[in-house]
Design an enzyme around this catalytic site. Structure first.
Site, PDB file in Angstrom:
ATOM      1  N   GLU A 192      -1.383  33.941  20.242  1.00 26.02           N
ATOM      2  CA  GLU A 192      -2.646  34.574  19.857  1.00 26.02           C
ATOM      3  C   GLU A 192      -3.821  33.596  19.876  1.00 26.02           C
ATOM      4  OE1 GLU A 192      -3.308  37.806  19.035  1.00 26.02           O
ATOM      5  OE2 GLU A 192      -1.263  38.440  19.494  1.00 26.02           O
ATOM      6  N   ASP A 238     -11.110  43.094  25.702  1.00 23.50           N
ATOM      7  CA  ASP A 238      -9.852  43.764  26.055  1.00 23.50           C
ATOM      8  C   ASP A 238      -9.886  45.249  25.711  1.00 23.50           C
ATOM      9  OD1 ASP A 238      -9.802  43.617  23.302  1.00 23.50           O
ATOM     10  OD2 ASP A 238      -7.725  42.940  23.167  1.00 23.50           O
ATOM     11  N   THR A 284     -11.769  41.147  17.886  1.00 21.82           N
ATOM     12  CA  THR A 284     -10.410  40.749  17.522  1.00 21.82           C
ATOM     13  C   THR A 284     -10.525  39.627  16.505  1.00 21.82           C
ATOM     14  OG1 THR A 284      -9.534  41.336  19.707  1.00 21.82           O
ATOM     15  CG2 THR A 284      -8.245  39.791  18.388  1.00 21.82           C
TER      16      THR A 284
END
Length: 308
Positions: free
Chosen positions: A39, A55, A60
């Site tokens: 990640e 994405d 995020t």
């Protein structure tokens, strides 16, 4: 959540006898650290991470890549509100986060300053870190361990792989979700298949070694990453993360099935790296074991009741 396999009520007794099969202590810490590499590029817990990685999921952020467009970031914020007693620095974003969580909107409009606040809180706020830990365990660790319990998985590497898959794919029964991939994997079991893990699973009436099953699962997951079936996953971002499969495959090939204080995997550049257990972090994470156990028990009982 709908689970992909059926159960008998007697399985409840098995649960109480084998809750220790859950990832915990050093096993849990190392599983989390491995996913941290995928990640964020290292084993650290980046509670203060936040950006738009384009994405299709909005911002995020945090230790599990909580997204504003998928709703789990909103769950974290709500958990933080519970711990602070109400109003806090993230409250200003509540209405937008709630709307985007409901609609699956990947826009970042209306979230100016969101990452700035997230980063500041994530750097030092203990309650915000706890909120992230709680949501990660409730939404991803507990469901993965329910699936592991259903399958009868005993090795650290298989349990850790289900957790990593759950973080990236979600726990749903859809074709791209963890439950869906388990269904696809189980459909490939058509005969007895021995192995060297010391743990045998019973799938479709056949006996299959746990690591043999895991190899099948890794192949299925690689296929999903390359060719996802669900429209929300077709941005092309997943195809760039096949290093997650290669990393676990490396550990499988070197027979590091059960972890004690270290495990060797591949980093995102394909180079071997050793992940070690941080005792301090394990102690911190184990403070949430009781909460994780409750979430695990609740999800397992739901799966049993759904099978009646």
């Amino acid at each position: 959540m709908t689970f992909g396999t059926t159960f008998k009520l007697s399985a409840v007794a098995v649960l109480f006898a084998s809750c220790g099969a859950m990832l915990q202590g050093c096993n849990k810490t190392m599983a989390l650290e491995i996913t941290n590499i995928y990640e964020n590029g290292d084993t650290a817990f980046h509670y203060d991470y936040c950006e738009d990685i384009n994405d299709g999921r909005g911002f995020t952020s945090g230790i599990a890549g909580f997204c504003t467009g998928t709703g789990d970031a909103w769950v974290v914020v709500q958990e933080y509100h519970k711990l602070t007693g109400g109003k806090d620095k993230l409250s200003q974003f509540d209405s937008i986060l709630a709307e985007y969580a409901t609609t699956g909107n990947n826009s970042t409009v209306g979230l100016t300053g969101y990452c700035s606040v997230w980063k500041k809180l994530g750097a030092s706020n203990k309650k915000f870190k706890q909120a992230q830990d709680n949501v990660r365990d409730d939404m991803y660790m507990a469901p993965a361990m329910v699936y592991a319990q259903q399958l009868g998985l005993k090795t650290s590497i298989a349990q850790g792989q289900l957790y990593d898959a759950g973080i990236q794919h979600g726990a749903s029964d859809g074709p791209d979700g963890l439950g869906g991939m388990i269904k696809t994997t189980n459909a490939l079991v058509t005969k007895d298949e021995p192995g060297d893990s010391g743990s045998m699973l019973t799938i479709n009436g056949y006996k299959i070694d746990e690591i043999v099953w895991l190899n099948k699962f890794l192949s299925v997951r690689a296929s999903v990453l390359s060719n996802p079936q669900e429209p929300t996953n077709m941005s092309g971002a997943w195809a760039k993360t096949l290093y997650r499969i290669k990393s676990y495959q490396f550990a499988v090939d070197t027979k590091e099935y059960n972890w004690t204080d270290s495990v060797s995997v591949l980093d995102n550049d394909g180079k071997p790296t050793t992940v070690t257990c941080s005792m301090a972090m394990s102690s911190q994470l184990d403070n949430g074991v009781a909460r994780s156990g409750i979430a695990f028990l609740s999800l397992f009982l739901i799966s049993v009741l759904n099978a009646i």
